[in-house]
Design a protein around this motif. Sequence first.
Motif, PDB file in Angstrom:
ATOM      1  N   HIS A  29      -2.305   6.458  -7.749  1.00 52.15           N
ATOM      2  CA  HIS A  29      -2.554   7.875  -7.510  1.00 52.15           C
ATOM      3  C   HIS A  29      -1.259   8.668  -7.662  1.00 52.15           C
ATOM      4  N   THR A  33      -0.634  11.331 -10.654  1.00 52.54           N
ATOM      5  CA  THR A  33      -0.488  12.752 -10.331  1.00 52.54           C
ATOM      6  C   THR A  33       0.766  13.326 -10.971  1.00 52.54           C
ATOM      7  N   GLU A  36      -0.021  14.011 -14.459  1.00 51.62           N
ATOM      8  CA  GLU A  36      -0.798  15.255 -14.544  1.00 51.62           C
ATOM      9  C   GLU A  36       0.133  16.471 -14.514  1.00 51.62           C
ATOM     10  N   ASN A  68       8.173   8.012 -13.233  1.00 52.23           N
ATOM     11  CA  ASN A  68       6.923   7.262 -13.155  1.00 52.23           C
ATOM     12  C   ASN A  68       7.145   5.768 -13.335  1.00 52.23           C
ATOM     13  N   ILE A 128       0.604  20.724  -8.602  1.00 59.15           N
ATOM     14  CA  ILE A 128       0.340  19.304  -8.865  1.00 59.15           C
ATOM     15  C   ILE A 128       1.505  18.448  -8.378  1.00 59.15           C
ATOM     16  N   ARG A 131       1.165  17.932  -4.799  1.00 60.66           N
ATOM     17  CA  ARG A 131       0.170  16.886  -4.508  1.00 60.66           C
ATOM     18  C   ARG A 131       0.774  15.500  -4.716  1.00 60.66           C
ATOM     19  N   ALA A 132       1.585  15.351  -5.776  1.00 53.49           N
ATOM     20  CA  ALA A 132       2.249  14.071  -6.027  1.00 53.49           C
ATOM     21  C   ALA A 132       3.178  13.717  -4.864  1.00 53.49           C
ATOM     22  N   CYS A 135       1.199  12.339  -2.116  1.00 51.18           N
ATOM     23  CA  CYS A 135       0.818  10.948  -2.417  1.00 51.18           C
ATOM     24  C   CYS A 135       1.949   9.993  -2.059  1.00 51.18           C
TER      25      CYS A 135
END
Length: 325
Positions: A29, A33, A36, A68, A128, A131-132, A135
């Motif tokens: 996730h 994200t 994204e 990432n 976004i 949101r990451a 997470c």
Amino acid sequence: MKVYTKTGDEGKTSLLSRERVFKDSVRVHAYGTVDEANAAMGLAKSLTDKEWAVTIIHGIQAELIALNADLATDGSVTDSSKYRITPSHVARLESIIDKLEEQRIPERHFITPGATTASAALDLARTIVRRAERCIVRLRRTETVSQPVALYLNRLSDLLFVLARCVEQEALIAKVTQAVMRVLQKHGPNEGGTSDMLERAKRMIAAAEKKAVEIGVPMVIAVVDAGGNLVAQERMDNALLASVSIALNKAYTAVALKMSTDQAAVVAQPGQMLYGINTADNCRIVVFGGGFPLWEEGALVGGIGVSGGSVEEDMAVAQAGLAAF
């Protein structure tokens, strides 16, 4: 190599460590994200014509790929040197934020995204990234995540906010400058039958000076033609030196915006449609009272600007000159 591998058909995917995890795991996730957010930044990059903004965005996108990779590495890594994102990357983001903040006109109200397409995409990317970050907060409760990765995303959301505002600001300045240039190109210096403009300017200056003497404030009075070019200017004895350029710019502003400078002051307030216009046109736009456009039979033929006293005094002297036009 085929795009489809069929290795994820059972709902699992591989980390860089080759460990197989479910696709809905918190770690997946998190880096999904971030991916994204990278895509949203790509959208923003494609929508802006500001090369400096494209350079910033593109550099960050490359770093997000490395970030990432760190997120796709399981928590068994103990050697911090093996991580790709380091404190220096976080420091670089902070440096970019500081430079952008020097250019940005601060807002004193909440932002509603969508002023431009590029800034809207940047605001989307910002949310976004937030949101990451959430997470990763969740992931760190059970697994190891490199500290610079968490800090990087936190600073990135701040950077995207400031970047969106700077992109909006430049778009507004460009729009206003284009509008001003169209006005200047449309109205030539002698349009509207102003062959006697110099004589009329002298009468206006004399009337304005009389009013300035009456209230006991030495003033600078300037009159420009429809192209914003100086026709005549007078500096009374003991008038402020700074008022020489201010008076001229007030007259220029009245012509450029086709409105008095006190009217411009209203629409240049935070949250209004021309907020920040005083930074346009090499900062010649003045947004406080004392400048008035000159109209003749519906045509703009020039402007008068006065400086030297309070706003109310400047306006009173300018209006005395205006009455003699």
